[in-house]
Design a protein around this motif. Structure first.
Motif, PDB file in Angstrom:
ATOM      1  N   LEU A   7       0.845  -1.186   0.000  1.00  0.00           N
ATOM      2  CA  LEU A   7       0.000   0.000   0.000  1.00  0.00           C
ATOM      3  C   LEU A   7       0.886   1.244   0.000  1.00  0.00           C
ATOM      4  O   LEU A   7       1.847   1.323   0.776  1.00  0.00           O
ATOM      5  CB  LEU A   7      -0.921   0.030   1.225  1.00  0.00           C
ATOM      6  N   ASP A   8       0.591   2.213  -0.871  1.00  0.00           N
ATOM      7  CA  ASP A   8       1.323   3.474  -0.949  1.00  0.00           C
ATOM      8  C   ASP A   8       0.347   4.625  -0.769  1.00  0.00           C
ATOM      9  O   ASP A   8      -0.761   4.601  -1.312  1.00  0.00           O
ATOM     10  CB  ASP A   8       2.027   3.619  -2.299  1.00  0.00           C
ATOM     11  N   LEU A   9       0.793   5.650  -0.043  1.00  0.00           N
ATOM     12  CA  LEU A   9      -0.043   6.830   0.181  1.00  0.00           C
ATOM     13  C   LEU A   9       0.813   8.083   0.104  1.00  0.00           C
ATOM     14  O   LEU A   9       1.833   8.188   0.789  1.00  0.00           O
ATOM     15  CB  LEU A   9      -0.728   6.765   1.548  1.00  0.00           C
ATOM     16  N   GLY A  10       0.401   9.044  -0.717  1.00  0.00           N
ATOM     17  CA  GLY A  10       1.117  10.305  -0.842  1.00  0.00           C
ATOM     18  C   GLY A  10       1.150  10.771  -2.284  1.00  0.00           C
ATOM     19  O   GLY A  10       0.298  10.407  -3.095  1.00  0.00           O
ATOM     20  N   ARG A  11       2.137  11.595  -2.601  1.00  0.00           N
ATOM     21  CA  ARG A  11       2.287  12.097  -3.976  1.00  0.00           C
ATOM     22  C   ARG A  11       3.160  11.122  -4.754  1.00  0.00           C
ATOM     23  O   ARG A  11       4.332  10.928  -4.429  1.00  0.00           O
ATOM     24  CB  ARG A  11       2.903  13.497  -3.961  1.00  0.00           C
ATOM     25  N   ILE A  12       2.576  10.523  -5.805  1.00  0.00           N
ATOM     26  CA  ILE A  12       3.230   9.461  -6.556  1.00  0.00           C
ATOM     27  C   ILE A  12       3.227   9.821  -8.041  1.00  0.00           C
ATOM     28  O   ILE A  12       2.205  10.240  -8.577  1.00  0.00           O
ATOM     29  CB  ILE A  12       2.512   8.112  -6.343  1.00  0.00           C
ATOM     30  N   ASN A  13       4.360   9.650  -8.695  1.00  0.00           N
ATOM     31  CA  ASN A  13       4.459   9.844 -10.143  1.00  0.00           C
ATOM     32  C   ASN A  13       4.111   8.522 -10.815  1.00  0.00           C
ATOM     33  O   ASN A  13       4.979   7.692 -11.091  1.00  0.00           O
ATOM     34  CB  ASN A  13       5.863  10.305 -10.515  1.00  0.00           C
ATOM     35  N   ALA A  14       2.811   8.311 -11.051  1.00  0.00           N
ATOM     36  CA  ALA A  14       2.327   7.060 -11.645  1.00  0.00           C
ATOM     37  C   ALA A  14       2.525   7.108 -13.150  1.00  0.00           C
ATOM     38  O   ALA A  14       1.915   7.921 -13.837  1.00  0.00           O
ATOM     39  CB  ALA A  14       0.856   6.848 -11.299  1.00  0.00           C
ATOM     40  N   ARG A  15       3.371   6.208 -13.662  1.00  0.00           N
ATOM     41  CA  ARG A  15       3.681   6.179 -15.090  1.00  0.00           C
ATOM     42  C   ARG A  15       3.313   4.823 -15.677  1.00  0.00           C
ATOM     43  O   ARG A  15       3.613   3.787 -15.085  1.00  0.00           O
ATOM     44  CB  ARG A  15       5.169   6.456 -15.314  1.00  0.00           C
ATOM     45  N   ASN A  16       2.672   4.851 -16.821  1.00  0.00           N
ATOM     46  CA  ASN A  16       2.311   3.621 -17.520  1.00  0.00           C
ATOM     47  C   ASN A  16       2.691   3.759 -18.992  1.00  0.00           C
ATOM     48  O   ASN A  16       2.785   4.859 -19.521  1.00  0.00           O
ATOM     49  CB  ASN A  16       0.808   3.352 -17.401  1.00  0.00           C
ATOM     50  N   GLY A  17       2.870   2.608 -19.635  1.00  0.00           N
ATOM     51  CA  GLY A  17       3.163   2.628 -21.062  1.00  0.00           C
ATOM     52  C   GLY A  17       4.446   1.915 -21.403  1.00  0.00           C
ATOM     53  O   GLY A  17       5.390   1.888 -20.603  1.00  0.00           O
ATOM     54  N   VAL A  18       4.490   1.352 -22.603  1.00  0.00           N
ATOM     55  CA  VAL A  18       5.674   0.641 -23.077  1.00  0.00           C
ATOM     56  C   VAL A  18       6.330   1.345 -24.257  1.00  0.00           C
ATOM     57  O   VAL A  18       7.455   1.003 -24.627  1.00  0.00           O
ATOM     58  CB  VAL A  18       5.311  -0.808 -23.472  1.00  0.00           C
ATOM     59  N   ALA A  19       5.645   2.297 -24.870  1.00  0.00           N
ATOM     60  CA  ALA A  19       6.243   3.044 -25.977  1.00  0.00           C
ATOM     61  C   ALA A  19       7.246   4.058 -25.444  1.00  0.00           C
ATOM     62  O   ALA A  19       7.284   4.351 -24.241  1.00  0.00           O
ATOM     63  CB  ALA A  19       5.154   3.736 -26.794  1.00  0.00           C
TER      64      ALA A  19
END
Length: 430
Positions: A130-142
């Motif tokens: 579990l994570d809580l706070g400001r997160i740089n969520a990045r997705n993608g394979v390109a």
């Protein structure tokens, strides 16, 4: 005579002992090394929880109008902290301060601080986090364009390089609660990012007031290995007052040197132009439709550390070729509103773009890395080109960057204020 006989016997015995020791040493050449190893202290140097570097840059921009050249300077301080401070608990902090002379754009502050990440992580069990706070969520394979990178909207505050890796790393994360479940060959990620501020006004783009939490959003991401080398990822994303968007990421090893990838996102949405007009209160007809966004391509790597990527990008929310080429002629006001909106959401104005990227590690000499990329807009034939040479030392890096924007005056890249720029950088790691 007895003395001489005794001396000869003693000499023979001494020589015999020396020869025996010498033979033993030849039979076991690692003996001395083992002795030295036994005397070494039994300690292991652990990596530091901190990473801090300061970067200074100076260069020159050549403006498109009048060909006037302007010098600029930049000083950046980048701090990262990652520490497991208790069993099952981890703290992460990533912050960057950029000070520019003159400011990066009209109306921007000279100094911009970006809290990239600041969150606590709790490992509930070995397979649950579990994570809580400001997160740089990045997705993608390109590499050049990521349709499934849903949290990139309004995340950029300071642009120090057009390199895609820099744009993804040096941005502001969103405040969220994120949970992850892991199992053999797969994982499930669920996150919720609440609304904490009013929506941004993209018509007056200013990163000082960037708000990554200007709407309620959630995302589900499921990954599962189906065969060796193929682990597709399925995503569901929902933003406030918008339909659910479906995403898919897929990579496959074509051969020992080639990786093919495909990234896709689709769902009902307004066009980018309609969103831009409505965002500033202009009534515009509803043009909602199922729109596709994709990036497909391949990466080829040679034995001497050269990597080549070719990517075809499609933005289903952008204008078609005729509408985009006519927009600048029909209404300069609408043209300006549309471009400023696109800066915030990090999309292209037209539908199709070709992206090429090349990198070479240890090029010509050790510790010298070369990189180059080009973006070509297929609607207006404009182009952005970028090159970098970076030399690495133990605690220091030196880099030289070049960028050029070419095209007609109101094309995608031809409308950029700077036609060409050079920048020299020096980075020191503490």
């Amino acid at each position: 005579m007895r003395r001489k006989s005794f001396s000869c016997k003693a000499l023979i015995c001494a020589c015999t002992v020396l020869l025996t020791l010498n033979c033993q040493a030849q039979q076991d050449p690692d003996l001395d090394a083992l002795k030295v190893a036994d005397q070494m202290p039994n300690t292991v140097e652990l990596p530091s929880n901190w990473r801090l570097f300061v970067e200074a840059g100076a260069g020159i921009n050549r403006a498109r109008l009048g060909g006037v050249s302007q010098q600029f300077q930049r000083l950046s301080l980048d701090l990262q902290y990652d520490n497991s401070f208790a069993p099952g608990w981890r703290a992460v902090l990533s912050d960057r301060l950029d000070v520019s002379w003159p400011p990066q754009a009209t109306g921007m502050s000279r100094d911009i601080n970006t809290i990239k990440e600041a969150y606590l992580s709790w490992q509930v069990q070995t397979d649950q986090i579990l994570d809580l706070g400001r997160i740089n969520a990045r997705n993608g394979v390109a590499l050049g364009y990521n349709p499934t990178d849903y949290f990139r909207t309004s995340a950029l505050r300071s642009v120090v390089s057009v390199d895609p890796a820099s744009l993804k790393e040096n941005r502001q994360g969103s405040i969220m609660l994120r949970g992850q479940k892991l199992w053999n060959g797969g994982s499930l990620t669920a996150l919720y990012s609440p609304k904490l501020a009013d929506a941004r006004n993209y018509s007056s783009f200013n990163p000082d007031v960037a708000a990554t939490n200007d709407q309620n959003r959630w995302l589900l991401a499921l990954s599962q290995q189906v065969t060796d080398g193929i682990t597709p990822q399925l995503l569901l994303y929902k933003a406030e007052k918008q339909p659910v968007q479906i995403g898919l990421n897929l990579t496959s090893l074509l051969n020992d040197s080639t990786v093919v990838f495909a990234e896709w996102s689709g769902g009902r949405s307004l066009s980018s132009f309609t969103q831009a007009m409505r965002q500033i209160g202009i009534t515009y007809p509803d043009d909602s439709a199922f729109r596709n966004h994709s990036a497909t391509g391949l990466t080829y790597t040679t034995s001497n550390k050269i990597s080549l990527t070719a990517e075809l990008e499609y933005n289903g929310g952008g204008l078609d070729q005729e509408k985009w080429n006519n927009l600048g002629q029909a209404s300069l006001q609408s043209y300006g509103i549309y471009r400023r909106f696109l800066q915030g959401v990090q999309e292209t104005p037209a539908k199709r773009t070709v992206f090429v990227y090349a990198s070479w590690q240890d090029a010509l000499i050790n510790h010298l890395d070369l990189a180059a990329m080009s973006r070509y807009d297929m609607a207006d034939s404009s182009r952005m080109s970028w090159m970098e040479a970076r030399y690495h030392l133990k605690h220091t890096e030196f880099a030289l960057q070049w960028q050029r924007n070419s095209g007609k005056s109101r094309s995608n890249y031809g409308a950029a204020p700077q036609m060409q720029s050079w920048q020299l950088l020096a980075r020191y790691y503490f």
